[in-house]
Design a protein around this motif. Structure first.
Motif, mmCIF file in Angstrom:
data_model
loop_
_atom_site.group_PDB
_atom_site.id
_atom_site.type_symbol
_atom_site.label_atom_id
_atom_site.label_comp_id
_atom_site.label_asym_id
_atom_site.label_seq_id
_atom_site.Cartn_x
_atom_site.Cartn_y
_atom_site.Cartn_z
ATOM 1 N N THR A 254 -6.587 -1.628 3.350
ATOM 2 C CA THR A 254 -7.025 -2.040 1.942
ATOM 3 C C THR A 254 -6.010 -2.039 0.891
ATOM 4 O OG1 THR A 254 -7.877 -0.098 1.629
ATOM 5 C CG2 THR A 254 -9.462 -1.861 2.586
ATOM 6 N N MET A 255 -5.077 -1.230 1.286
ATOM 7 C CA MET A 255 -3.890 -0.958 0.295
ATOM 8 C C MET A 255 -3.057 -2.312 0.036
ATOM 9 S SD MET A 255 -2.146 2.522 0.403
ATOM 10 C CE MET A 255 -3.119 4.126 -0.104
ATOM 11 N N ILE A 283 2.857 -6.644 10.462
ATOM 12 C CA ILE A 283 3.512 -6.925 9.068
ATOM 13 C C ILE A 283 2.296 -7.393 8.148
ATOM 14 C CG2 ILE A 283 3.897 -9.334 9.648
ATOM 15 C CD1 ILE A 283 5.566 -6.812 7.023
ATOM 16 N N GLY A 284 1.096 -7.922 8.745
ATOM 17 C CA GLY A 284 -0.070 -8.428 8.037
ATOM 18 C C GLY A 284 -0.666 -6.865 7.200
ATOM 19 N N TYR A 285 -0.816 -5.950 8.104
ATOM 20 C CA TYR A 285 -1.334 -4.699 7.820
ATOM 21 C C TYR A 285 -0.615 -3.795 6.593
ATOM 22 C CZ TYR A 285 -4.274 -0.479 8.228
ATOM 23 O OH TYR A 285 -5.194 0.450 8.323
ATOM 24 N N LEU A 286 0.790 -3.977 6.791
ATOM 25 C CA LEU A 286 1.637 -3.106 5.864
ATOM 26 C C LEU A 286 2.383 -4.056 4.964
ATOM 27 C CD1 LEU A 286 3.546 -1.347 8.819
ATOM 28 C CD2 LEU A 286 1.662 -0.257 7.329
ATOM 29 N N GLN A 287 2.141 -5.363 4.637
ATOM 30 C CA GLN A 287 2.810 -6.234 3.782
ATOM 31 C C GLN A 287 2.789 -5.761 2.412
ATOM 32 O OE1 GLN A 287 1.332 -10.081 3.505
ATOM 33 N NE2 GLN A 287 -0.983 -9.313 3.520
ATOM 34 N N GLY A 288 1.700 -4.820 1.927
ATOM 35 C CA GLY A 288 1.650 -4.244 0.602
ATOM 36 C C GLY A 288 2.703 -3.351 0.616
ATOM 37 N N HIS A 292 6.303 -3.152 -1.818
ATOM 38 C CA HIS A 292 6.447 -2.162 -2.846
ATOM 39 C C HIS A 292 7.708 -1.623 -2.501
ATOM 40 C CE1 HIS A 292 4.634 0.411 -5.753
ATOM 41 N NE2 HIS A 292 4.965 1.597 -5.042
ATOM 42 N N ILE A 293 8.190 -1.284 -1.245
ATOM 43 C CA ILE A 293 9.286 -0.678 -1.074
ATOM 44 C C ILE A 293 10.520 -1.409 -1.387
ATOM 45 C CG2 ILE A 293 11.229 0.219 0.900
ATOM 46 C CD1 ILE A 293 8.575 1.023 2.493
ATOM 47 N N GLY A 294 10.484 -2.757 -1.189
ATOM 48 C CA GLY A 294 11.438 -3.988 -1.718
ATOM 49 C C GLY A 294 11.434 -3.904 -3.375
ATOM 50 N N TRP A 309 9.401 -8.626 9.521
ATOM 51 C CA TRP A 309 8.641 -8.825 8.332
ATOM 52 C C TRP A 309 9.260 -9.970 7.400
ATOM 53 C CZ3 TRP A 309 12.077 -5.182 9.218
ATOM 54 C CH2 TRP A 309 13.597 -5.035 8.325
ATOM 55 N N ASP A 310 8.478 -10.425 6.666
ATOM 56 C CA ASP A 310 9.148 -11.546 5.684
ATOM 57 C C ASP A 310 10.019 -10.822 4.417
ATOM 58 O OD1 ASP A 310 8.076 -13.750 7.111
ATOM 59 O OD2 ASP A 310 6.171 -13.475 5.838
#
Length: 558
Positions: A254-255, A283-288, A292-294, A309-310
């Protein structure tokens, strides 16, 4: 009453989606071109791909719709369009083959998947009912032979759609990362996973750690069953090789990039003494987290990932980027030159029914839409081609998901071939009589097709025997920012002899911009001659002080 409620839910959902598109651009064609498409064939596969997402800018509440926003924008995932092209490539190859389905052509119905709880089943219901505002259990459109559905990339997306499709006994093939829960025959008895299982991923990553003497690493995992499973594997492989976990962060699905907890976690991650951090998940799960790291421009960490990842631009004034120098572990596939050649020929004129290609050409090749027809383009660049786009926007080499899609289409084709062959052998048809079949008839043939392992890529697909053995190790080159290359720098082969499993070309590796040489990631540096390791109470064995050796116990080695 229940049907009425569903009806109005979808009416509001449709209005909401239309408002998304309208707020994205002033160009009328972007509003009028449908997002779904149909590729004609005697038999059509239902395909559900994540091709664009909707997001809110300032969360301005909608005037009429509850829990909705007015300032909604659409963001196209142009890199995911390769999923569509892998599908078209496989179907065209099969339709040209006179020996596979000689009297039958394959086609597909394409729907975008937006992963929100209220709309995830919308496309699947439209496909089943043939209605733009679907009513369950009603079929009001032209009936088409649809033997199977193809879903991805998120395991959650496939799981949600599976709960609906199993009611209709329709086979479902998933092209996203392998997930153990989807392999449960009791819960998902009509679902087949095309991706190989990550049985050796932790060992492959640990081998990279050992190669560079990285003994102090951070772990970021999804806070679900997948995180629990991979943590167990990492812990076992790391402990047996004297590698310590500096920190463990579990990221709830949910993040997103606005989550306060994510900001707090990032502070701890950035300040950790571990210079190497493993991120596991889809990537769908960790895209947030990735976004953020970007945004943080973390250029002093080496990221090791299991997924592509995109590359999203957040700070275009900078040449540097957070993920430059990262490593990605990807299942090995033979390169398909034919697919890259096929990509070179793709354009809106060759595929006039395609609803995404005109948008590509409008955005990237400076075309203008014709006033007569939104599928007609004017004033385009000469010799415009997808292969000319930067790699971070579109990569012409077939991706891992593309290989899985390609194999899935062939699995359906071979199964249909076996059904038609059996019907010819057991039934006498009148001249010109059309072959009839039902989706659930595919189940035994799909199982046999995957077990026989005669798909094009020779992927082991048998349920419960879904194995991996070889990984490509990719190094992400994104300096200057926008380069977006994923360069193969090594391989890991499970069945190679001891000491020969990992193969690496160090001279090709680019490191994050903060490092001028191979990074170190240790809790404590080695002790010089005359000193010994003294463990620190309550800390991992990788953390120690260097104490003077006792008399007559001095070593002359580090």
């Amino acid at each position: 009453m229940f049907v009425n409620k569903i009806f109005w839910t979808f009416v509001f959902g449709l209005l909401y989606i239309l408002s998304f598109v309208c707020s994205f651009t002033d160009n009328e064609c972007y509003v009028t071109i449908s997002e779904d498409s149909y590729h004609k064939g005697d038999v059509t596969i239902g395909t559900f791909f994540p091709l664009h997402i909707f997001y809110t800018g300032n969360k301005v509440p909608h005037k009429y719709l509850p829990y909705a926003f007015q300032d909604i924008h659409i963001q196209y995932k142009f890199k995911n369009y390769q999923f569509v092209l892998a599908l078209v490539f496989a179907i065209e190859e099969i339709n040209k083959n006179p020996h596979l389905l000689p009297n039958t052509t394959l086609g597909f119905d394409l729907y975008n998947v937006v992963f929100t709880e209220k709309s995830i089943l919308y496309g699947a219901l439209v496909w089943l009912t043939r209605m733009k505002i679907p009513l369950p259990n009603y079929v009001c459109g032209q009936k088409r032979k649809s033997p199977a559905a193809l879903t991805g990339t998120s395991w959650a997306t496939s799981a949600h759609i599976a709960t609906l499709l199993k009611l209709y006994k329709i086979p479902q093939l998933t092209f996203g990362p392998y997930d153990s829960t989807l392999n449960d025959p009791g819960q998902f008895n009509s679902l087949y996973q095309m991706a190989p299982k990550d049985t050796s991923l932790s060992l492959a990553i640990v081998s990279l750690m050992l190669h560079f003497s990285w003994s102090w690493v951070g772990l970021i995992l999804p806070d679900d069953h997948r995180g629990t499973q991979i943590l167990s594997e990492f812990t076992e492989d790391m402990e047996s090789n004297n590698i310590c976990i500096a920190f463990l962060k579990l990221i709830p699905g949910t993040m997103n990039s606005f989550s306060n907890k994510l900001w707090q976690n990032m502070e701890e991650i950035q300040e950790s003494s571990a210079n190497v951090i493993i991120i596991y998940g889809d990537i769908g799960y960790l895209q947030g987290l990735m976004r953020h790291i970007g945004q943080r421009l973390v250029t002093w960490k080496v990221w090791v990932l299991n997924c592509h990842w995109d590359v999203v631009s957040h700070s275009d004034y900078f040449m540097v980027e957070s993920f430059h120098g990262s490593f990605i572990f990807s299942h090995y596939h033979e390169e398909k030159i034919e697919f890259t050649n096929f990509i070179q020929t793709v354009n809106p004129y060759k595929y006039p029914a395609d609803n995404y290609l005109p948008k590509f050409w409008f955005l990237f090749f400076k075309c203008s839409f014709s006033e007569l027809d939104c599928h007609l383009l004017e004033n385009c660049q000469v010799n415009a081609s997808l292969v000319l786009l930067p790699r971070h926007i579109f990569d012409p080499a077939m991706s891992e998901e593309g290989h899985n899609i390609y194999n899935a289409v062939y699995a359906v084709a071979y199964s249909l071939h076996e059904i038609f062959l059996e019907q010819l052998q057991t039934q006498v048809h009148d001249s010109g009589e059309e072959t009839v079949f039902f989706p659930w008839q595919l189940f035994p043939f799909l199982k046999n097709t995957m077990h026989k392992n005669h798909m094009k890529d020779h992927t082991v697909m048998d349920r419960g025997r879904n194995l991996d053995s070889k990984y490509d190790i990719l190094n992400f080159w994104n300096f200057p920012k926008g380069l977006g290359l994923k360069v193969k720098v090594g391989t890991f082969f499970t069945h190679a002899s001891q000491g020969q499993q990992l193969s690496l070309s160090e001279q090709m590796i680019q490191w994050p911009t903060s490092f001028t040489r191979i990074p170190q990631s240790v809790c404590s540096g080695s002790c010089r001659p005359g000193f010994r390791k003294a463990g620190q109470e309550g800390k991992a064995v990788c953390c120690f002080d260097c104490a003077p050796c006792a008399d007559n116990e001095i070593s002359n080695e580090t």
